[in-house]
Design a protein around this motif. Structure first.
Motif, PDB file in Angstrom:
ATOM      1  N   PHE A  50      23.235 -44.024 -16.645  1.00  8.91           N
ATOM      2  CA  PHE A  50      21.780 -43.925 -16.703  1.00  8.91           C
ATOM      3  C   PHE A  50      21.275 -43.115 -15.521  1.00  8.91           C
ATOM      4  O   PHE A  50      20.500 -42.170 -15.682  1.00  8.91           O
ATOM      5  N   LEU A  54      19.789 -39.432 -15.775  1.00  5.31           N
ATOM      6  CA  LEU A  54      18.408 -39.259 -15.328  1.00  5.31           C
ATOM      7  C   LEU A  54      18.312 -38.018 -14.437  1.00  5.31           C
ATOM      8  O   LEU A  54      17.346 -37.273 -14.492  1.00  5.31           O
ATOM      9  N   ARG A 109      14.710 -40.840 -33.426  1.00  2.00           N
ATOM     10  CA  ARG A 109      13.966 -41.173 -32.202  1.00  2.00           C
ATOM     11  C   ARG A 109      14.826 -42.041 -31.292  1.00  2.00           C
ATOM     12  O   ARG A 109      14.873 -41.840 -30.077  1.00  2.00           O
ATOM     13  N   SER A 113      15.977 -40.982 -27.581  1.00  2.00           N
ATOM     14  CA  SER A 113      15.636 -41.760 -26.393  1.00  2.00           C
ATOM     15  C   SER A 113      16.901 -42.142 -25.633  1.00  2.00           C
ATOM     16  O   SER A 113      16.844 -42.480 -24.463  1.00  2.00           O
ATOM     17  N   MET A 115      18.965 -39.940 -25.053  1.00  2.00           N
ATOM     18  CA  MET A 115      19.244 -38.672 -24.383  1.00  2.00           C
ATOM     19  C   MET A 115      20.510 -37.978 -24.881  1.00  2.00           C
ATOM     20  O   MET A 115      21.259 -37.405 -24.085  1.00  2.00           O
TER      21      MET A 115
ATOM     22  N   SER B   2      10.791 -32.019 -20.914  1.00  2.00           N
ATOM     23  CA  SER B   2      10.410 -33.086 -21.840  1.00  2.00           C
ATOM     24  C   SER B   2       9.190 -33.862 -21.347  1.00  2.00           C
ATOM     25  O   SER B   2       8.877 -33.877 -20.160  1.00  2.00           O
ATOM     26  N   ILE B  40       0.644 -40.013 -27.307  1.00  2.00           N
ATOM     27  CA  ILE B  40       2.052 -40.053 -27.698  1.00  2.00           C
ATOM     28  C   ILE B  40       2.289 -39.124 -28.878  1.00  2.00           C
ATOM     29  O   ILE B  40       3.195 -38.298 -28.880  1.00  2.00           O
ATOM     30  N   TYR B  45       5.829 -37.650 -27.334  1.00  2.00           N
ATOM     31  CA  TYR B  45       6.547 -38.377 -26.292  1.00  2.00           C
ATOM     32  C   TYR B  45       7.698 -39.215 -26.847  1.00  2.00           C
ATOM     33  O   TYR B  45       7.557 -39.878 -27.870  1.00  2.00           O
ATOM     34  N   ILE B  46       8.827 -39.142 -26.188  1.00  2.00           N
ATOM     35  CA  ILE B  46       9.957 -40.022 -26.500  1.00  2.00           C
ATOM     36  C   ILE B  46      10.416 -40.651 -25.197  1.00  2.00           C
ATOM     37  O   ILE B  46      10.681 -39.954 -24.218  1.00  2.00           O
ATOM     38  N   ARG B  47      10.509 -41.945 -25.200  1.00  2.00           N
ATOM     39  CA  ARG B  47      10.822 -42.646 -23.958  1.00  2.00           C
ATOM     40  C   ARG B  47      12.220 -42.314 -23.467  1.00  2.00           C
ATOM     41  O   ARG B  47      13.170 -42.226 -24.249  1.00  2.00           O
ATOM     42  N   ASN B  48      12.355 -42.149 -22.187  1.00  2.00           N
ATOM     43  CA  ASN B  48      13.647 -41.877 -21.570  1.00  2.00           C
ATOM     44  C   ASN B  48      14.335 -43.201 -21.227  1.00  2.00           C
ATOM     45  O   ASN B  48      14.019 -43.855 -20.245  1.00  2.00           O
ATOM     46  N   ASP B  49      15.295 -43.548 -22.067  1.00  2.00           N
ATOM     47  CA  ASP B  49      15.966 -44.836 -21.884  1.00  2.00           C
ATOM     48  C   ASP B  49      16.855 -44.861 -20.645  1.00  2.00           C
ATOM     49  O   ASP B  49      17.246 -45.924 -20.192  1.00  2.00           O
ATOM     50  N   PHE B  50      17.180 -43.694 -20.136  1.00  2.00           N
ATOM     51  CA  PHE B  50      17.975 -43.660 -18.910  1.00  2.00           C
ATOM     52  C   PHE B  50      17.169 -44.205 -17.749  1.00  2.00           C
ATOM     53  O   PHE B  50      17.624 -45.078 -17.002  1.00  2.00           O
ATOM     54  N   ALA B  51      15.986 -43.672 -17.606  1.00  2.00           N
ATOM     55  CA  ALA B  51      15.127 -44.120 -16.515  1.00  2.00           C
ATOM     56  C   ALA B  51      14.810 -45.599 -16.677  1.00  2.00           C
ATOM     57  O   ALA B  51      14.861 -46.389 -15.736  1.00  2.00           O
ATOM     58  N   GLY B  53      16.515 -47.887 -18.359  1.00  2.00           N
ATOM     59  CA  GLY B  53      17.694 -48.714 -18.156  1.00  2.00           C
ATOM     60  C   GLY B  53      18.079 -48.788 -16.690  1.00  2.00           C
ATOM     61  O   GLY B  53      18.579 -49.803 -16.208  1.00  2.00           O
ATOM     62  N   LEU B  54      17.821 -47.723 -15.991  1.00  2.00           N
ATOM     63  CA  LEU B  54      18.145 -47.690 -14.570  1.00  2.00           C
ATOM     64  C   LEU B  54      17.336 -48.753 -13.832  1.00  2.00           C
ATOM     65  O   LEU B  54      17.821 -49.403 -12.908  1.00  2.00           O
ATOM     66  N   SER B  59      19.975 -52.056 -21.750  1.00  2.00           N
ATOM     67  CA  SER B  59      19.932 -50.859 -22.590  1.00  2.00           C
ATOM     68  C   SER B  59      19.497 -51.169 -24.013  1.00  2.00           C
ATOM     69  O   SER B  59      19.219 -50.288 -24.789  1.00  2.00           O
TER      70      SER B  59
END
Lengths: 320, 320
Positions: A50, A54, A109, A113, A115, B2, B40, B45-51, B53-54, B59
């Motif tokens: 992650f 990022l 989607r 998300s 990535m 993005s 949105i 907009y698509i959420r960044n799951d890396f950020a 999850g960090l 996850s």
DNA sequence: GTGAAAGCGCTAACAT
DNA sequence: ATGTTAGCGCTTTCAC
């Protein structure tokens, strides 16, 4: 909590930057490398993708989207794709969408998300609208098995129409005149193309009036029901079935009616119908180059990730 | 690049904190909600799951590890698991390990670095050493289909031994005395258990001396070869085949030798062998509750993620 | 109900 | 070859 690069730094007396360099192929002294490796082992370090993603905006992960994960054809392709991708250092995230356009959109989607660096899709939505979001985010897309109308995508398909035409011609050469097609929903790219190939062959042989088409779900049951309907109505001399599961069902239906496919009537199915062959030695099938399909899809997505253009690749099926 | 939460903030005149609150069920004014939703849509907009999850160390993703992705039994389970998990807001990452313990280990590290919240595994390594890394990182593991020696894992399996014993008893009741088992590698949990069940039944019926066992790969070809060997050697009165693919192969081999399984000889296979039934009406099969297996696995991993204890669940198979 | 600010674990300049 | 520093996009106290 979990072990981080900082802990490795503390353990080795180095800084996070050096540890990072180690992971990313930078120049690190051999004895430091050794220390780092020791620390990794000792502390059980696992890199946090992650944090990494990022920073880098790369996940080294490809999203794979199938209509149905419990479908032999799909998973056989994916099996090969995964293998090729793994060798390039990529992993895959697999989703299925239950053949629903709505879920396909959701799944895309979801994958975006996560990535993913690229998307390999057996597209449900022929207009590929669902893939728009991917394109918008600069994520390349490869469509396998089914062609869409979207030129931004790469396509890896087989010569559906031509192969089907040849297949039907083969039935005709063997003397069949009344050949019924069992194809499923013609709006699905493959079904439509294969039916078109069937029609071309029939027309060119002057059998236009004998064109018969039975619809059904893309499943064993669907093929079974469709074949039953066809065989009960107008006893055909041959069956052309344009999908694996339906082929299995059609052979079963014939047998239940006392008709041996490939014997009493001609039979042309799709894909790997070898399981049934001992019972119906005369059946034929259009064999898609499944492994190659999977491998080429993997190569294509990698090439696009590396900045290559969208490609259209057509592989040839074989009849056996 | 993005679109981020900051862009949404700018667009709406709110702050990132409020947008975040919106996504996470916080209290946000209705007209602000509307503005956010509009933004949105407009910005894609698509959420960044890396950020995400960090920050959260979650996850909402479950790792799924299979011996072979192109295996019908595995994917049928997973299909159900995915469905259940999706309804709880979880996605899945699927890996296969080509039935290799080494790759299993690699795949688990891969999945852990993707920060999965839990792991569902059809374990290749009976000692479950490969799952150690998961346990170490506090990631719960559910083993499906095969039991391991690790009490930290949950297990969802069927009553392999008992079901197999009943199955073989059924063959015996129908008059068979010389029953050969075709089981694949007995070190694999399921094969070992099923063979044990076969042996128990044979012993209790006083047929201990007739116990015969043929090995083979867990594949159609493996079942074909094993059955051929058995049937060529000592013409058996019945076959007990402990796996789906091998069952298909065994029926094919018999047919190639002019023997109808379920007719000329008794036949007990595994799983969904209905496809062949029209050709061999007399065959029987142990039917595993595949969907339930998948559903229960999903429920179990969720329960463990929520802090529940490891469970051992045994489901009953049915014979048809 | 909303804003300001800190920090999750990592990488990538840049400096040394 | 290694250290310093800033920041990726998000969530989460803590104020207001």
């Amino acid at each position: 909590m979990s072990v981080t690069i900082k802990d490795l730094a503390k353990e080795t007396g180095l800084t996070p930057a050096t540890i990072s360099a180690y992971f990313n192929g930078g120049n690190v002294r051999d004895y430091n490398k050794a220390k780092i490796e020791e620390a990794i082992e000792k502390l059980g370090y696992i890199r946090n993708d992650f944090a990494r993603g990022l920073r880098t905006h790369k996940s080294r992960t490809i999203g794979v989207l199938l209509p149905e994960i419990a479908n032999k054809f799909s998973t056989s392709i994916i099996s090969e794709t995964e293998e090729s991708l793994r060798m390039k250092g990529y992993g895959i995230i697999v989703c299925d969408c239950r053949s629903s356009v709505k879920r396909e959109k959701e799944a895309i989607r979801f994958l975006l998300s996560k990535m993913v660096d690229g998307l390999i899709v057996i597209p449900e939505d022929t207009s590929a609208n669902a893939c728009l979001a991917a394109a918008q985010n600069g994520v390349p897309v490869v469509a396998v098995d089914r062609r869409t109308g979207n030129p931004a995508l790469s396509h890896v398909v087989i010569n559906n129409r031509e192969a089907s035409k040849n297949a039907v011609n083969m039935l005709i050469e063997r003397g069949a005149k009344e050949i019924a097609a069992i194809c499923g929903d013609l709006n699905v790219y493959t079904a439509g193309e294969r039916f078109a190939g069937y029609c071309e062959a029939m027309k060119e042989a002057g059998l236009e009036e004998n064109i018969t088409y039975a619809n059904g779900a893309f499943s064993v049951q669907g093929g079974y029901d469709a074949a039953k309907k066809v065989l009960e109505g107008n006893p055909a001399q041959a069956l052309f079935v344009s999908n694996y599961e339906m082929s299995v069902g059609a052979v079963m239906a014939a047998k239940d009616m006392g008709i041996i496919a490939g014997g009493d009537i001609g039979f042309m199915g799709f894909d790997d119908i070898d399981y049934i062959k001992p019972f119906c030695p005369g059946i034929l099938g259009v064999r898609q180059p499944i492994k190659e399909l999977g491998r080429v899809a993997a190569e294509t997505i990698i090439s696009m990730i590396d900045g290559g253009p969208a490609r259209n690749i057509v592989l040839n099926a074989e009849i056996r």
